[in-house]
Write a protein that holds these residues in place. Structure first.
Motif, PDB file in Angstrom:
ATOM      1  N   ASP A   1       5.329  30.555 -21.299  1.00  0.00           N
ATOM      2  CA  ASP A   1       4.782  31.800 -21.840  1.00  0.00           C
ATOM      3  C   ASP A   1       3.389  32.052 -21.269  1.00  0.00           C
ATOM      4  N   LYS A   2       2.547  31.026 -21.253  1.00  0.00           N
ATOM      5  CA  LYS A   2       1.195  31.158 -20.694  1.00  0.00           C
ATOM      6  C   LYS A   2       1.242  31.568 -19.224  1.00  0.00           C
ATOM      7  N   ASN A   3       2.171  30.968 -18.481  1.00  0.00           N
ATOM      8  CA  ASN A   3       2.299  31.296 -17.056  1.00  0.00           C
ATOM      9  C   ASN A   3       2.687  32.755 -16.845  1.00  0.00           C
ATOM     10  N   ALA A   4       3.571  33.252 -17.717  1.00  0.00           N
ATOM     11  CA  ALA A   4       3.993  34.653 -17.607  1.00  0.00           C
ATOM     12  C   ALA A   4       2.826  35.594 -17.896  1.00  0.00           C
ATOM     13  N   LEU A   5       2.012  35.247 -18.892  1.00  0.00           N
ATOM     14  CA  LEU A   5       0.853  36.069 -19.212  1.00  0.00           C
ATOM     15  C   LEU A   5      -0.141  36.110 -18.055  1.00  0.00           C
ATOM     16  N   LYS A   6      -0.397  34.946 -17.467  1.00  0.00           N
ATOM     17  CA  LYS A   6      -1.339  34.874 -16.343  1.00  0.00           C
ATOM     18  C   LYS A   6      -0.846  35.684 -15.155  1.00  0.00           C
ATOM     19  N   ALA A   7       0.458  35.643 -14.920  1.00  0.00           N
ATOM     20  CA  ALA A   7       1.044  36.357 -13.789  1.00  0.00           C
ATOM     21  C   ALA A   7       1.289  37.830 -14.087  1.00  0.00           C
ATOM     22  N   GLU A   8       1.025  38.227 -15.353  1.00  0.00           N
ATOM     23  CA  GLU A   8       1.254  39.600 -15.808  1.00  0.00           C
ATOM     24  C   GLU A   8       2.706  40.008 -15.575  1.00  0.00           C
ATOM     25  N   LYS A   9       3.602  39.084 -15.910  1.00  0.00           N
ATOM     26  CA  LYS A   9       5.036  39.327 -15.788  1.00  0.00           C
ATOM     27  C   LYS A   9       5.709  39.119 -17.139  1.00  0.00           C
ATOM     28  N   ALA A  10       6.909  39.642 -17.261  1.00  0.00           N
ATOM     29  CA  ALA A  10       7.688  39.409 -18.480  1.00  0.00           C
ATOM     30  C   ALA A  10       8.101  37.939 -18.548  1.00  0.00           C
ATOM     31  N   PHE A  11       8.168  37.400 -19.736  1.00  0.00           N
ATOM     32  CA  PHE A  11       8.667  36.050 -19.963  1.00  0.00           C
ATOM     33  C   PHE A  11      10.185  36.157 -20.082  1.00  0.00           C
ATOM     34  N   GLU A  12      10.888  35.710 -19.061  1.00  0.00           N
ATOM     35  CA  GLU A  12      12.344  35.892 -19.001  1.00  0.00           C
ATOM     36  C   GLU A  12      13.069  34.555 -18.973  1.00  0.00           C
ATOM     37  N   ILE A  13      14.071  34.440 -19.842  1.00  0.00           N
ATOM     38  CA  ILE A  13      15.023  33.328 -19.774  1.00  0.00           C
ATOM     39  C   ILE A  13      16.347  33.952 -19.345  1.00  0.00           C
ATOM     40  N   PRO A  14      16.720  33.810 -18.079  1.00  0.00           N
ATOM     41  CA  PRO A  14      17.876  34.545 -17.549  1.00  0.00           C
ATOM     42  C   PRO A  14      19.210  33.952 -18.005  1.00  0.00           C
ATOM     43  N   ALA A  15      20.257  34.730 -17.858  1.00  0.00           N
ATOM     44  CA  ALA A  15      21.607  34.245 -18.172  1.00  0.00           C
ATOM     45  C   ALA A  15      21.917  32.998 -17.343  1.00  0.00           C
ATOM     46  N   GLY A  16      22.554  32.023 -17.987  1.00  0.00           N
ATOM     47  CA  GLY A  16      22.903  30.789 -17.303  1.00  0.00           C
ATOM     48  C   GLY A  16      21.760  29.801 -17.164  1.00  0.00           C
ATOM     49  N   TYR A  17      20.624  30.100 -17.782  1.00  0.00           N
ATOM     50  CA  TYR A  17      19.440  29.254 -17.652  1.00  0.00           C
ATOM     51  C   TYR A  17      19.696  27.844 -18.191  1.00  0.00           C
ATOM     52  N   SER A  18      19.185  26.847 -17.494  1.00  0.00           N
ATOM     53  CA  SER A  18      19.281  25.461 -17.958  1.00  0.00           C
ATOM     54  C   SER A  18      18.124  24.662 -17.366  1.00  0.00           C
ATOM     55  N   TYR A  19      17.393  23.974 -18.226  1.00  0.00           N
ATOM     56  CA  TYR A  19      16.275  23.144 -17.766  1.00  0.00           C
ATOM     57  C   TYR A  19      16.245  21.852 -18.574  1.00  0.00           C
ATOM     58  N   THR A  20      16.122  20.738 -17.872  1.00  0.00           N
ATOM     59  CA  THR A  20      16.021  19.433 -18.515  1.00  0.00           C
ATOM     60  C   THR A  20      14.669  18.826 -18.189  1.00  0.00           C
TER      61      THR A  20
END
Length: 326
Positions: A285-304
């Motif tokens: 979320d912080k990274n999205a704010l700094k980049a002035e971009k939307a915070f997006e979790i796209p379809a099919g997202y997976s992170y471990t």
């Protein structure tokens, strides 16, 4: 001139004012009311103040301030009643409606406010619907500010009051820090967060911080429920082991964030791992704010990911204390 004739002329003048008003936010023909125009048959202010039954203390105080300001400005008595007061009929009468009252005009005004833009949690409006001046807020916490704005800007004199003509609309749009958050292309405001009743403070603290950030950064209110107290819905963020669907078993230090259809699964091999998952989301979320971009979790997202044992909360003594200090 007798009182009935005076009232008829008053109603005719107000009708003319409404017909002359132009459509559009805050726009309208400049027609000045007179003192006679704002006096009802009984000598009271033409508009009754009607407020929703469950106002907060702050909103109640602002309603009292509104009433006192009208009395002072126009030297006239003003009625104020809760919408639950059956002695006051709203049919065909002039009213200032505060909050989501039981009048259909309040519903109309609130829907127009909600439809104005998708991210609207902290927005409020003042509008004229027929014979009603409607003051509404998406979140009732902002209603006191809306009532105060009405008091300060429209009740000081007849010239200001004259601005509140048919189709008048003022919408306050709260400033957004971020560009919005989506999960699978759907606004995060459509989601609820569902957690197990076995909630631990080790990760619940970070979960609450994440939810607060969504409200502060995107005006996005995500409600939190225990899995046993809320029926399943389409859009859910599922935390840990819930009664919704089986989640993958992970090693003690591992966490996983995965979007399956419309369910965002946040899993962890331990309470510490779940805490680390929320810390990861907070960082994104912080990274999205700094980049002035939307915070997006796209379809099919997976992170471990894995717990950083060099920092953060350490589990000890039934999760009640930080393991690094006594």
């Amino acid at each position: 001139m007798n009182k009935m004739k005076l009232k008829s002329l008053t109603a005719l003048l107000i009708a003319i004012v409404m017909l002359l008003s132009a459509c559009g936010t805050g726009s309208g023909a400049k027609v000045r009311l007179t003192e006679n125009d704002i006096i009802g048959d009984d000598g009271y202010f033409l508009y009754n103040i009607i407020y929703e039954n469950d106002l907060s203390d702050d909103a109640n105080q602002e309603v009292r301030n509104l009433r006192e300001q009208i009395k002072e400005s126009f030297d006239i008595a003003v009625r104020a009643r809760a919408d639950s007061d059956n002695s006051v009929s709203g049919d065909g009468t002039y009213e200032i409606l505060i909050g989501n009252t039981n009048r259909k005009e309040s519903e109309t005004a609130l829907k127009a406010l909600q439809d104005n833009r998708e991210i609207n949690l902290n927005d409020w409006s003042i509008s004229v619907v027929g014979k009603k001046i409607c003051v509404v807020a998406v979140d009732s916490n902002w209603l006191p500010k809306a009532v105060r704005y009405l008091t300060e800007n429209f009740t000081g004199n007849l010239a200001d009051l004259s601005k509140l003509t048919e189709n008048f609309s003022y919408i306050y749009e709260a400033e957004l820090k971020g560009k919005g958050m989506t999960i699978g292309g759907v606004s995060a405001s459509e989601y609820i967060l569902v957690a197990s009743k076995e909630k631990s403070r080790v990760w619940a603290t970070y979960m609450e911080q994440f939810v607060e950030n969504l409200t502060e950064n995107y005006n996005c209110k995500v409600e939190v429920f225990k899995d046993t107290l809320k029926e399943a819905q389409d859009y859910e963020i599922l935390v840990g082991t819930t009664n919704r669907m089986e989640q993958e078993e992970l090693d003690y230090k591992k966490f996983k964030i995965e979007l399956k259809g419309t369910k965002l699964l946040i899993s962890g091999g331990s309470n510490e791992a779940l805490g680390a998952a929320f810390l990861y989301l907070i960082e994104q979320d912080k990274n999205a704010l700094k980049a002035e971009k939307a915070f997006e979790i796209p379809a099919g997202y997976s992170y471990t990911g894995e717990v950083d044992t060099s920092a953060g909360y350490q589990m000890a003594w039934h999760d009640e204390f930080n393991g690094k200090t006594l």
